[in-house]
Design a protein around this motif. Structure first.
Motif, mmCIF file in Angstrom:
data_model
loop_
_atom_site.group_PDB
_atom_site.id
_atom_site.type_symbol
_atom_site.label_atom_id
_atom_site.label_comp_id
_atom_site.label_asym_id
_atom_site.label_seq_id
_atom_site.Cartn_x
_atom_site.Cartn_y
_atom_site.Cartn_z
ATOM 1 N N GLU A 148 37.687 18.779 38.173
ATOM 2 C CA GLU A 148 36.910 17.696 37.572
ATOM 3 C C GLU A 148 37.812 16.513 37.268
ATOM 4 O OE1 GLU A 148 35.096 19.723 34.267
ATOM 5 O OE2 GLU A 148 33.327 20.155 35.459
ATOM 6 N N HIS A 149 37.220 15.302 37.374
ATOM 7 C CA HIS A 149 37.937 14.058 37.106
ATOM 8 C C HIS A 149 37.096 13.224 36.149
ATOM 9 C CE1 HIS A 149 41.001 14.406 40.321
ATOM 10 N NE2 HIS A 149 40.086 15.213 40.840
ATOM 11 N N GLY A 150 37.752 12.592 35.174
ATOM 12 C CA GLY A 150 37.064 11.741 34.206
ATOM 13 C C GLY A 150 37.292 10.270 34.524
ATOM 14 N N PHE A 151 36.270 9.455 34.259
ATOM 15 C CA PHE A 151 36.345 8.016 34.485
ATOM 16 C C PHE A 151 35.738 7.296 33.287
ATOM 17 C CE2 PHE A 151 36.420 9.971 38.608
ATOM 18 C CZ PHE A 151 37.425 9.281 39.253
ATOM 19 N N PHE A 152 36.212 6.088 33.048
ATOM 20 C CA PHE A 152 35.713 5.294 31.931
ATOM 21 C C PHE A 152 35.620 3.832 32.336
ATOM 22 C CE2 PHE A 152 36.067 2.705 28.142
ATOM 23 C CZ PHE A 152 35.124 3.287 27.319
ATOM 24 N N HIS A 153 34.523 3.191 31.888
ATOM 25 C CA HIS A 153 34.338 1.750 32.034
ATOM 26 C C HIS A 153 33.857 1.234 30.687
ATOM 27 C CE1 HIS A 153 32.481 -2.078 33.153
ATOM 28 N NE2 HIS A 153 33.353 -2.076 34.137
ATOM 29 N N HIS A 154 34.426 0.125 30.224
ATOM 30 C CA HIS A 154 34.124 -0.359 28.869
ATOM 31 C C HIS A 154 32.651 -0.676 28.638
ATOM 32 C CE1 HIS A 154 34.842 -4.110 31.058
ATOM 33 N NE2 HIS A 154 34.103 -4.684 30.148
ATOM 34 N N TRP A 200 32.145 9.106 32.378
ATOM 35 C CA TRP A 200 31.474 10.058 33.248
ATOM 36 C C TRP A 200 32.534 10.893 33.928
ATOM 37 C CZ3 TRP A 200 32.023 4.955 34.507
ATOM 38 C CH2 TRP A 200 32.580 4.635 35.739
ATOM 39 N N GLN A 201 32.115 12.035 34.452
ATOM 40 C CA GLN A 201 33.070 12.854 35.177
ATOM 41 C C GLN A 201 32.449 13.365 36.456
ATOM 42 O OE1 GLN A 201 33.714 15.599 31.874
ATOM 43 N NE2 GLN A 201 33.242 17.290 33.242
ATOM 44 N N THR A 202 33.323 13.688 37.399
ATOM 45 C CA THR A 202 32.908 14.189 38.702
ATOM 46 C C THR A 202 33.394 15.623 38.849
ATOM 47 O OG1 THR A 202 34.919 13.367 39.766
ATOM 48 C CG2 THR A 202 33.009 11.877 39.717
ATOM 49 N N ASN A 203 32.767 16.369 39.732
ATOM 50 C CA ASN A 203 33.137 17.763 39.959
ATOM 51 C C ASN A 203 34.310 17.903 40.914
ATOM 52 O OD1 ASN A 203 31.160 18.761 38.284
ATOM 53 N ND2 ASN A 203 29.639 18.778 39.889
ATOM 54 N N SER A 204 34.641 16.829 41.633
ATOM 55 C CA SER A 204 35.764 16.831 42.558
ATOM 56 C C SER A 204 36.303 15.414 42.645
ATOM 57 C CB SER A 204 35.326 17.332 43.932
ATOM 58 O OG SER A 204 34.323 16.490 44.460
ATOM 59 N N ALA A 205 37.410 15.255 43.338
ATOM 60 C CA ALA A 205 38.002 13.918 43.482
ATOM 61 C C ALA A 205 37.081 13.061 44.350
ATOM 62 C CB ALA A 205 39.380 14.020 44.102
ATOM 63 N N PRO A 206 36.603 11.930 43.832
ATOM 64 C CA PRO A 206 35.743 11.069 44.635
ATOM 65 C C PRO A 206 36.534 10.449 45.786
ATOM 66 C CG PRO A 206 35.769 10.371 42.324
ATOM 67 C CD PRO A 206 36.795 11.427 42.492
ATOM 68 N N GLY A 207 35.874 10.319 46.915
ATOM 69 C CA GLY A 207 36.507 9.684 48.064
ATOM 70 C C GLY A 207 36.615 8.180 47.875
ATOM 71 N N PRO A 208 37.330 7.518 48.769
ATOM 72 C CA PRO A 208 37.534 6.075 48.659
ATOM 73 C C PRO A 208 36.226 5.270 48.616
ATOM 74 C CG PRO A 208 38.942 6.998 50.379
ATOM 75 C CD PRO A 208 38.046 8.091 49.905
ATOM 76 N N GLU A 209 35.217 5.711 49.359
ATOM 77 C CA GLU A 209 33.932 4.999 49.382
ATOM 78 C C GLU A 209 33.248 5.063 48.011
ATOM 79 O OE1 GLU A 209 29.831 5.813 51.625
ATOM 80 O OE2 GLU A 209 31.509 5.426 52.978
#
Length: 136
Positions: free
Chosen positions: A3-9, A14-23
């Motif tokens: 899992e990977h976590g992301f944040f935008h102000h 939010w988090q993903t179950n795997s590493a998101p691809g470049p797209e």
């Protein structure tokens, strides 16, 4: 899966179950950063670490039924936009939307829909509070 976590102000976490691809990464709004996974409900990203917040989020339900979620979106005038977003989303999001019995506040599906609908954390919390008051 990792899992990977992301944040935008403006959007929140939010988090993903795997590493998101470049797209997928390119579709995230400017200013999105990868962060450590959130420890749980009631934690806020300070810009450098997770800080446990006060009791202000204590009244936000951790989950609501599929009916309650859809009814709250309808009452907010967002159901059609949400359904259009789901129709354009990946297959896993579509399956979650149609098959999930409950929607969790911290789910990736909710986070993804929030981004597309332009809803911040407060708006999502308000929708969950509203949804919890709705009965069939």
């Amino acid at each position: 899966m990792t899992e990977h976590g992301f944040f935008h102000h403006d959007i929140g976490y939010w988090q993903t179950n795997s590493a998101p691809g470049p797209e997928i990464l390119a579709s995230y709004p400017d200013g999105t950063v990868e962060v450590p996974l959130c420890p749980g409900q009631g934690w806020n990203w300070s810009g450098s670490e997770w800080i446990q917040s006060g009791p202000s989020h204590a009244d936000v339900p951790t989950s609501v039924s599929r009916f309650q979620a859809r009814a709250a979106l309808h009452l907010a005038g967002l159901l059609d936009d949400a359904e259009a977003a789901v129709a354009a989303a990946d297959r896993l999001t579509q399956l979650a939307w149609t098959d999930a019995r409950d929607f969790r506040r911290d789910s990736p599906t909710i986070a993804a829909l929030a981004i597309v609908l332009g809803l911040d954390d407060q708006a999502i919390d308000d929708l969950f509070r509203q949804a919890a008051t709705i009965t069939a």
